[in-house]
Motif scaffolding. Structure first.
Motif, PDB file in Angstrom:
ATOM      1  N   TYR A   4       0.858  -1.183   0.000  1.00 34.59           N
ATOM      2  CA  TYR A   4       0.000   0.000   0.000  1.00 34.59           C
ATOM      3  C   TYR A   4       0.897   1.237   0.000  1.00 34.59           C
ATOM      4  CZ  TYR A   4      -3.124  -3.661   1.643  1.00 34.59           C
ATOM      5  OH  TYR A   4      -3.825  -4.841   1.769  1.00 34.59           O
ATOM      6  N   ASP A  22      -3.062   4.419  -2.386  1.00 36.49           N
ATOM      7  CA  ASP A  22      -3.656   3.318  -1.622  1.00 36.49           C
ATOM      8  C   ASP A  22      -3.963   3.676  -0.176  1.00 36.49           C
ATOM      9  OD1 ASP A  22      -3.121   1.630  -3.880  1.00 36.49           O
ATOM     10  OD2 ASP A  22      -1.045   1.457  -3.184  1.00 36.49           O
ATOM     11  N   ALA A  23      -3.263   4.663   0.369  1.00 35.33           N
ATOM     12  CA  ALA A  23      -3.382   4.930   1.806  1.00 35.33           C
ATOM     13  C   ALA A  23      -2.943   6.354   2.126  1.00 35.33           C
ATOM     14  CB  ALA A  23      -2.533   3.940   2.603  1.00 35.33           C
ATOM     15  N   ARG A  43     -14.115   8.636   6.736  1.00 35.89           N
ATOM     16  CA  ARG A  43     -14.446   7.244   6.441  1.00 35.89           C
ATOM     17  C   ARG A  43     -15.618   7.152   5.473  1.00 35.89           C
ATOM     18  NH1 ARG A  43     -12.141   3.610   5.027  1.00 35.89           N
ATOM     19  NH2 ARG A  43     -10.751   3.614   6.817  1.00 35.89           N
ATOM     20  N   GLN A  48     -13.681   2.299   1.295  1.00 31.81           N
ATOM     21  CA  GLN A  48     -12.733   1.205   1.064  1.00 31.81           C
ATOM     22  C   GLN A  48     -11.273   1.640   1.145  1.00 31.81           C
ATOM     23  OE1 GLN A  48     -14.122  -1.787   0.898  1.00 31.81           O
ATOM     24  NE2 GLN A  48     -16.087  -0.721   1.009  1.00 31.81           N
ATOM     25  N   ARG A  50      -7.663   2.982   2.651  1.00 33.58           N
ATOM     26  CA  ARG A  50      -6.893   2.625   3.853  1.00 33.58           C
ATOM     27  C   ARG A  50      -6.342   3.891   4.512  1.00 33.58           C
ATOM     28  NH1 ARG A  50      -5.218  -2.668   4.926  1.00 33.58           N
ATOM     29  NH2 ARG A  50      -6.317  -4.111   3.561  1.00 33.58           N
ATOM     30  N   THR A  52      -4.333   5.330   7.940  1.00 34.34           N
ATOM     31  CA  THR A  52      -3.604   5.130   9.180  1.00 34.34           C
ATOM     32  C   THR A  52      -3.579   6.500   9.870  1.00 34.34           C
ATOM     33  OG1 THR A  52      -1.398   5.606   8.259  1.00 34.34           O
ATOM     34  CG2 THR A  52      -2.208   3.338   8.080  1.00 34.34           C
ATOM     35  N   GLU A 106      -6.240   1.491   9.926  1.00 32.16           N
ATOM     36  CA  GLU A 106      -5.545   0.207   9.823  1.00 32.16           C
ATOM     37  C   GLU A 106      -4.402   0.108  10.827  1.00 32.16           C
ATOM     38  OE1 GLU A 106      -6.550  -2.137   7.782  1.00 32.16           O
ATOM     39  OE2 GLU A 106      -8.044  -0.936   6.729  1.00 32.16           O
ATOM     40  N   THR A 174       3.183  -7.529   9.085  1.00 30.54           N
ATOM     41  CA  THR A 174       2.869  -6.162   8.653  1.00 30.54           C
ATOM     42  C   THR A 174       4.105  -5.295   8.825  1.00 30.54           C
ATOM     43  OG1 THR A 174       0.543  -6.385   9.298  1.00 30.54           O
ATOM     44  CG2 THR A 174       1.385  -4.156   9.000  1.00 30.54           C
ATOM     45  N   GLU A 212       1.929  -7.754   4.465  1.00 31.62           N
ATOM     46  CA  GLU A 212       1.480  -6.473   3.936  1.00 31.62           C
ATOM     47  C   GLU A 212       2.473  -5.389   4.329  1.00 31.62           C
ATOM     48  OE1 GLU A 212      -2.353  -5.729   5.640  1.00 31.62           O
ATOM     49  OE2 GLU A 212      -1.538  -5.314   7.628  1.00 31.62           O
ATOM     50  N   TYR A 214       3.124  -1.084   4.200  1.00 34.43           N
ATOM     51  CA  TYR A 214       2.718   0.298   3.943  1.00 34.43           C
ATOM     52  C   TYR A 214       3.978   1.099   3.616  1.00 34.43           C
ATOM     53  CZ  TYR A 214      -1.819  -0.836   5.927  1.00 34.43           C
ATOM     54  OH  TYR A 214      -3.058  -1.399   6.156  1.00 34.43           O
TER      55      TYR A 214
END
Length: 238
Positions: A4, A22-23, A43, A48, A50, A52, A106, A174, A212, A214
């Motif tokens: 991401y 993506d984020a 939100r 959908q 992401r 943080t 996330e 992660t 995953e 980030y």
């Protein structure tokens, strides 16, 4: 493996970020306690996407930090900040969790100041807050003088955030990368990543295996650099 790519904050319009990346790591949650209505709105805008969030500085920074000049409605006391496992900090952590909850982040990212010494109580703090949500810690400066402490914190399940071009990525399912630019010191916000730099990042990412990751850019050219990395990763897949 899931990757991401995103930015620390919104360098472009929110719509542009949602469509291209993506984020996003929210920075406003560092300077002020999150506003639940604002978190819910973000939100709802991108169900959908992401998100943080950077943890409120009342937990991470000393009361005299100049960053508090931008803070509204909170005056830190001597028992706040610096990851001290005090009742005041643990209460503030619960308040932060409740306020940021509508965002459904996330990962929650603790970034400590370079002056923070590697005190043993840092482990006690993280042992008190782990569970329920993924948390990451980006140690800086003085804290790296005690790698054993960082390893012990990681064993609690805390993600150790690093710049992969400066430090070896720690193991874990992660991973969380924060890229602040290259050059002297730990940050160089005006740095623009070269094609060679981004190829190095891509190579590191492909070597990580399952899990995953980030990859969050935190420099003046964060949007352009994030897009360039996404293009490079896409080319490698074809």
């Amino acid at each position: 493996m899931e990757i991401y790519v995103g930015t620390c904050g919104f360098p472009k319009s929110r719509r542009a970020i949602y469509e291209a990346l993506d984020a996003v790591e929210l920075q406003e949650t560092f300077y002020n306690m999150p506003n639940p209505e604002r978190m819910a709105k973000l939100r709802q805008e991108a169900p959908q996407f992401r998100f943080t969030a950077k943890v409120f500085q009342g937990l991470t920074h000393p009361p005299g930090s100049p960053t508090f000049k931008r803070t509204r409605g909170f005056k830190p006391g001597e028992k706040h900040g610096l990851l001290k496992p005090t009742g005041e900090n643990l209460e503030l952590w619960q308040r932060f969790l409740e306020a940021v909850a509508p965002l459904k982040p996330e990962v929650l990212v603790f970034q400590t100041p370079p002056s923070l010494r590697p005190e043993p109580y840092i482990y006690d703090f993280f042992a008190s807050v782990v569970g329920g949500v993924k948390i990451a810690w980006e140690p800086r400066g003085e804290t790296y003088r005690d790698p054993a402490l960082i390893r012990r914190v990681a064993e609690l399940g805390v993600i150790i955030a690093v710049d992969p071009l400066r430090r070896e990525p720690p193991p874990g399912f992660t991973r969380y990368f924060r890229l602040h630019g290259l050059g002297g010191g730990e940050v160089n916000y005006r740095y623009r990543y070269t094609g060679e730099d981004l190829s190095r990042v891509a190579g590191i990412l492909t070597s990580l295996g399952s899990g995953e990751t980030y990859v969050m850019f935190n420099n003046v050219y964060m949007y352009e650099d994030a897009l360039a990395l996404k293009r490079l990763l896409k080319q490698q897949k074809t």
